[in-house]
Every structure is written in C-alpha cells, then in structure tokens.
Enzyme design. Structure first.
Site, PDB file in Angstrom:
ATOM      1  N   ALA A  16       1.092  -1.139  -0.051  1.00 21.22           N
ATOM      2  CA  ALA A  16       0.038  -0.115   0.022  1.00 21.22           C
ATOM      3  C   ALA A  16       0.695   1.201   0.029  1.00 21.22           C
ATOM      4  CB  ALA A  16      -0.946   0.018   1.388  1.00 21.22           C
ATOM      5  N   GLY A  19       1.908   1.670  -3.507  1.00 25.54           N
ATOM      6  CA  GLY A  19       0.659   1.949  -4.386  1.00 25.54           C
ATOM      7  C   GLY A  19       0.097   3.300  -4.241  1.00 25.54           C
ATOM      8  N   ASP A  20       0.183   3.730  -3.247  1.00 22.44           N
ATOM      9  CA  ASP A  20      -0.107   5.091  -2.611  1.00 22.44           C
ATOM     10  C   ASP A  20       0.407   6.257  -3.518  1.00 22.44           C
ATOM     11  OD1 ASP A  20      -1.612   7.365  -1.388  1.00 22.44           O
ATOM     12  OD2 ASP A  20       0.210   7.399  -0.018  1.00 22.44           O
ATOM     13  N   GLY A  21       1.946   6.111  -3.650  1.00 22.01           N
ATOM     14  CA  GLY A  21       2.617   6.782  -4.602  1.00 22.01           C
ATOM     15  C   GLY A  21       2.339   6.756  -5.923  1.00 22.01           C
ATOM     16  N   GLU A  24      -1.052   8.301  -6.974  1.00 21.77           N
ATOM     17  CA  GLU A  24      -0.933   9.590  -7.048  1.00 21.77           C
ATOM     18  C   GLU A  24      -0.324  10.022  -8.235  1.00 21.77           C
ATOM     19  OE1 GLU A  24      -1.190  13.210  -4.375  1.00 21.77           O
ATOM     20  OE2 GLU A  24      -1.506  11.373  -3.506  1.00 21.77           O
TER      21      GLU A  24
END
Length: 140
Positions: A16, A19-21, A24
């Site tokens: 995560a 994946g967040d980066g 984004e």
C-alpha cells in the site's frame, strides 16, 4: 544494479505504501494535463481521486463490474486485512482498510511490472471518478 523487491513476500502495508505513491502520480499527471497548475488547486482536486472514500468507492465499482482478476483481488485483500499501526483520518476504519487494499493492489501491479494493467486500472479509476462526479466538477 537495482535489486527488485519481492512483492510476493511483502505485507499489505508495504504494498500500500508503494501503491499510494504510484496512484498519486497517475492522478497528478492527469490534473496537469487538464491544465491545472496552481498548487492549492492541484491538491484540492487530487483529494477527490485519492481520498480513502474515493478509493473505497472505486473498489466497490471494480467489484460491481467484475474488473479485477482473482490474483488482483488477493492482493487487494492482503492490503485490506493488514494490521496498520496508523488510524483513519476523517473516515471510518472500514473505509480506511478498503483504501489500504486499493493502494496495495496498485503497489502489487507496479512491483510486479504489470505496467499496462496498472495504467489501464489507473485510467479506469480516473474516468470513473469523473463520470461519477466525485472530483467536484461538472459532469462531461
């Protein structure tokens, strides 16, 4: 020489984090292509795509439309079920956990070098946010 991360052994929180980066970056590029340039405007619009509520909504839509493969669902669940040491801000714990699963899915796709699938899902998510008017602008 860059060492590849073994995504198969990674916990859901680590996936995560990646994946967040990654998600984004897709959103930021999309907003810049739309002509947005002021930092406050960019940040405000980006939150409509990357908030925990938007990500949980997108997972529901993916499930509804049977978009994810069995393996992708497994990685989503790995993130959703991971024990996080941070708490949800401005959202329920359930929504936060679902969004962690969403981010883990993107982390898995990136770290497993599934770049075409990653771009396809990111585009689908961005288009869905806009179609559902989650970004606060007028529907096209």
């Amino acid at each position: 020489m860059e060492k590849n991360a073994d995504y198969q052994q990674m916990n859901g929180i680590a996936l995560a984090y990646m994946g967040d980066g990654i998600y984004e970056v897709f959103v930021r590029k999309h907003l810049l292509v739309q002509g947005l340039t002021r930092p406050t405007q960019l940040h405000h619009q980006a939150t409509h795509y990357v908030s925990a509520k938007a990500q949980a909504f997108l997972i529901d839509k993916m499930t509804e439309n049977d978009i994810l493969t069995e393996e992708e669902v497994d990685y989503f669940k790995r993130g959703r079920n991971a024990k996080s040491h941070t708490s949800a801000k401005n959202t329920s714990v359930i929504t936060y956990r679902i969004s962690t699963g969403f981010e883990a899915l993107f982390g898995y796709l990136f770290l497993s070098n599934q770049n075409d699938r990653l771009a396809e899902l990111a585009k689908w998510c961005i288009d869905t946010v806009e179609k559902e008017n989650l970004n606060g602008t007028t529907k096209k």
